[in-house]
Write a protein that holds these residues in place. Structure first.
Motif, PDB file in Angstrom:
ATOM      1  N   PRO A  59      40.641 -19.585 -30.655  1.00 35.10           N
ATOM      2  CA  PRO A  59      40.027 -19.160 -31.933  1.00 35.10           C
ATOM      3  C   PRO A  59      40.763 -18.021 -32.619  1.00 35.10           C
ATOM      4  O   PRO A  59      41.417 -17.213 -31.968  1.00 35.10           O
ATOM      5  CB  PRO A  59      38.635 -18.694 -31.493  1.00 35.10           C
ATOM      6  N   GLN A  60      40.611 -17.984 -33.925  1.00 32.82           N
ATOM      7  CA  GLN A  60      41.181 -16.937 -34.760  1.00 32.82           C
ATOM      8  C   GLN A  60      40.392 -15.646 -34.595  1.00 32.82           C
ATOM      9  O   GLN A  60      40.906 -14.563 -34.790  1.00 32.82           O
ATOM     10  CB  GLN A  60      41.078 -17.406 -36.221  1.00 32.82           C
ATOM     11  N   GLN A 114      48.258 -10.474 -31.646  1.00 29.78           N
ATOM     12  CA  GLN A 114      48.637 -11.772 -32.200  1.00 29.78           C
ATOM     13  C   GLN A 114      48.046 -11.986 -33.589  1.00 29.78           C
ATOM     14  O   GLN A 114      48.169 -13.069 -34.165  1.00 29.78           O
ATOM     15  CB  GLN A 114      48.151 -12.896 -31.278  1.00 29.78           C
ATOM     16  N   ASP A 154      46.065  -7.808 -26.443  1.00 30.69           N
ATOM     17  CA  ASP A 154      47.012  -8.904 -26.693  1.00 30.69           C
ATOM     18  C   ASP A 154      46.528  -9.787 -27.834  1.00 30.69           C
ATOM     19  O   ASP A 154      47.293 -10.147 -28.735  1.00 30.69           O
ATOM     20  CB  ASP A 154      47.157  -9.784 -25.443  1.00 30.69           C
ATOM     21  N   LEU A 155      45.267 -10.150 -27.796  1.00 30.70           N
ATOM     22  CA  LEU A 155      44.717 -11.047 -28.817  1.00 30.70           C
ATOM     23  C   LEU A 155      44.816 -10.409 -30.198  1.00 30.70           C
ATOM     24  O   LEU A 155      45.166 -11.065 -31.177  1.00 30.70           O
ATOM     25  CB  LEU A 155      43.260 -11.391 -28.492  1.00 30.70           C
ATOM     26  N   THR A 214      43.433  -5.473 -21.565  1.00 32.20           N
ATOM     27  CA  THR A 214      44.755  -6.035 -21.864  1.00 32.20           C
ATOM     28  C   THR A 214      44.612  -7.277 -22.721  1.00 32.20           C
ATOM     29  O   THR A 214      45.312  -7.466 -23.715  1.00 32.20           O
ATOM     30  CB  THR A 214      45.472  -6.401 -20.547  1.00 32.20           C
ATOM     31  N   LEU A 215      43.662  -8.126 -22.322  1.00 30.71           N
ATOM     32  CA  LEU A 215      43.440  -9.378 -23.052  1.00 30.71           C
ATOM     33  C   LEU A 215      43.098  -9.095 -24.515  1.00 30.71           C
ATOM     34  O   LEU A 215      43.677  -9.683 -25.435  1.00 30.71           O
ATOM     35  CB  LEU A 215      42.304 -10.154 -22.377  1.00 30.71           C
ATOM     36  N   ARG A 256      44.741 -11.771 -34.337  1.00 27.54           N
ATOM     37  CA  ARG A 256      43.380 -12.307 -34.348  1.00 27.54           C
ATOM     38  C   ARG A 256      42.374 -11.200 -34.613  1.00 27.54           C
ATOM     39  O   ARG A 256      42.669 -10.011 -34.450  1.00 27.54           O
ATOM     40  CB  ARG A 256      43.065 -12.945 -32.995  1.00 27.54           C
TER      41      ARG A 256
END
Ligand SMILES: Nc1ncnc2c1ncn2[C@@H]1O[C@H](COP(=O)(O)OP(=O)(O)O)[C@@H](O)[C@H]1O
Ligand SMILES: [Mg+2]
Lengths: 278, 317
Positions: free
Chosen positions: B146-147, B176, B172-173, B168-169, B178
């Motif tokens: 998902p965006q 990108q 990271d998202l 971290t996740l 998002r």
């Protein structure tokens, strides 16, 4: 974290796939849900066992000289084979209730509706899957019950074969009746969002209302009873009986009345599904 | 991108969400902070269309959530309440969701791998620990690639390794591009993950800011310096973005805008004896509680009214 990197790379916006919710996909999803729960298999198996086991047992123990008991009021082999419908309908109705109310009691409904926020396709898909599965299993069960009991009744006055007039109609009717009861259960489960509540409503509709009618002025009973959904003097009974008792509906009219009950319950379920918070 | 327009939710005469109006932007982690009962979970359920707003509206990536052709591709959400059938395996749970969208099985395997569930994927979800359940919820959230990612108290029940993994996740998202929207009732947690900050109390918007902005507002990080010549040291330290406060004649200064290391170096270069050099971290938790203090829900246990957002595990940031 290397796992994070690989997976998020795979999810990079540049090569995003095109996904889309369609009704066929929602049906596939509900089918997969159906297959992946042990409880649905157990309930279905219990229903099938009841349907076949009690039917054959009834034929095995049939005693034409009995004055009382099941044998005495069994006028034909079909009645004996399908007597088990009375119990099987509870197991299959519960199966339907679990399909919908179970999503609310576990909280799964939030995941389900997040994936399908238009909501109605979920109800539609569940109805289709459970109707289909139960139609197949219950029709097979009705035939097995009849065919399995046939040897025991051979040569007796009430014996019938598949080719006897009306027998096929009754056996298919029993499968259809039970499939509609499963759908009724699913609708009631979605309406009340509680497993216990859904089962109670089902038992009231199918088994208690006919009894309740006995306390009302006796003149009411003949007018009301045939329009109840259940087997005992109700619309369901008309669908699966070989010979219509006086005051009951024809098989076709019985089916129409039962369908009306199911549709009414589905409309209620759809309304609640669309209108209430989850 | 999540846009809330004067969102209101009432349950009977209880107003759970009261005129919330803010935008969650892509590219950064936005923390959604408020004491227990502030209305965070209710807001998130309304974003997903699970609960209907009493008034106002909310859109995700420009449309109401339910109007999207592939909702799981727009928003992946982890809700607070368990949303799993305990009798189904993690794999089958994810597969059922994936099937609604035509998401391939490969992607189901991917999110299972990503969330560290590979070993337990075939086990009944009902047997999962709280942490495993959270991971499964996050796997479901990531399923549609998902965006926008929206997680309601994701660190609840996670072990320290899991908490680190989530941070971290999320970062990271966001990197990108998002939109990442994460709720918590702990300021300390948000300070470590979030860039933007939306703070609510009793359903109302208290602050729509950034973590840095909030720290500044709360007094900023300062360093306590006790030295032999505080008047001269003050002159040496002053500069753009540096503030020095201290009473005239006192040996003690409070310096913000410089690290203890920089101050010590300056003092040493100038030959000023330093007796004490202590970084004074502002307690964000305290600042947060000051902001929302009069809005926290009081427990109905008559007499012993206690703050719902009370410092269970609160850590000075
Ligand atoms: N379905 C509901 N019915 C009635 N009250 C609710 C419901 N959901 C939440 N509330 C109330 O709304 C308020 C906000 O709850 P919630 O959104 O769960 O807060 P948070 O997630 O910030 O802890 C609470 O006072 C809660 O009791
Ligand atoms: Mg909450």
């Amino acid at each position: 974290m290397s796992t994070t990197l690989t997976a998020t790379e795979a999810a990079a916006p540049a090569k995003r796939a095109e996904y889309k919710v369609t009704f066929a996909r929602v049906v596939r999803s509900e089918w997969s849900k159906f297959l992946s729960l042990r409880s649905t298999w157990i309930t279905l198996a219990v229903a099938a066992l009841l349907l076949v086991g009690i039917g054959i047992m009834g034929a095995y123990r049939y005693d034409p000289t009995a004055l009382r008991g099941p044998s005495a009021d069994a006028h034909d082999a079909v009645t004996i084979a399908l007597r088990s419908t009375e119990l099987a309908q509870l197991a299959l109705g519960v199966l339907g209730v679990l399909a919908t109310a179970g999503e609310y009691t576990t909280g799964l409904i939030r995941s389900t509706l997040a994936a399908v926020p238009k909501r109605l396709p979920v109800l539609g898909a569940k109805v289709l899957v459970y109707f289909g599965v139960v139609l197949v299993v219950a029709t097979a069960g009705a035939f097995l019950s009849f065919l399995g009991g046939e040897p025991f009744l051979h040569g007796k006055a009430i014996a019938l074969t598949l080719s006897s007039s009306g027998v096929l109609r009754c056996l298919f009717g029993a499968g259809l009746y039970l499939a509609l009861i499963a759908v009724l259960g699913a609708a009631l489960g979605m309406l009340v969002r509680s497993v216990a509540g859904g089962i109670s409503l089902l038992v009231v509709l199918l088994m208690l209302l006919p009894v309740f009618l006995d306390i009302l002025p006796s003149s009411w009973k003949p007018d009301v009873s045939p329009y109840l959904p259940g087997l005992e003097g109700g619309a369901g009974g008309s669908i699966i009986a070989l010979h219509q008792e006086s005051g009951t509906l024809s098989p076709g009219a019985g089916l129409a009345v039962l369908c009306a009950w199911v549709v009414a319950a589905l409309i209620g379920a759809a309304y609640r599904l669309l209108r209430s918070d989850s | 991108m999540i846009e809330l327009q004067h969102l209101v939710k009432r349950y009977g005469d209880k107003t759970a969400v009261d005129d919330l109006h803010f935008t969650v932007k892509p590219g950064v982690v936005t923390g959604f902070l408020g004491p227990n009962g502030a209305g965070k979970s209710t807001t998130m359920r309304m974003i997903l269309g699970l609960d209907a707003p009493t008034s106002g509206s909310v859109t995700v990536n420009g449309k109401r959530y339910s109007q999207h052709a592939a909702p799981l591709q727009e928003v992946g959400a982890l809700l607070e309440a368990r949303s799993i059938h305990p009798g189904r395996s993690a794999y089958n749970h994810l597969l059922a969701l994936a099937l609604t969208h035509g998401i391939p099985r490969r992607r189901v395997d991917e999110v299972i791998e990503l969330t560290g569930l590979a070993k337990v994927a075939k086990k009944r979800a009902g047997a999962f620990s709280l942490g495993m359940g959270q991971r499964l919820g996050i796997a479901a959230a990531l399923l549609g690639d998902p965006q926008t990612i929206m997680l309601d108290e994701p660190v609840n029940g996670l072990d320290p390794e899991g908490v680190l993994w989530i941070r971290t996740l999320l970062t990271d998202l966001a990197e990108q591009g998002r939109t990442v929207f994460v709720s918590s009732h702990l300021m300390s947690e948000m300070a470590l993950t979030a860039t933007n900050l939306v703070i609510i109390g009793r359903g109302r918007l208290m602050a729509d800011t950034t973590v840095a902005g909030f720290i500044d507002q709360a007094g900023g990080d300062s360093v306590k310096v006790v030295s032999a010549d505080s008047a001269r040291l003050r002159e040496l330290l002053l500069g753009p973005d540096v503030t020095v406060t201290g009473e005239a004649g006192s040996e003690t200064l409070a310096v913000s805008g410089l690290s203890a290391r920089q101050i010590g170096q300056t003092a040493a270069d100038a030959g000023i004896a330093v007796f004490e050099l202590t970084p004074q971290a502002v307690s964000l938790e305290e600042a947060f509680m000051t902001l929302t203090g009069d809005t926290v829900e009081y427990r109905s246990n008559a007499g012993s009214a206690s703050h719902a957002g009370a410092p269970e595990g609160s850590v000075a940031a």
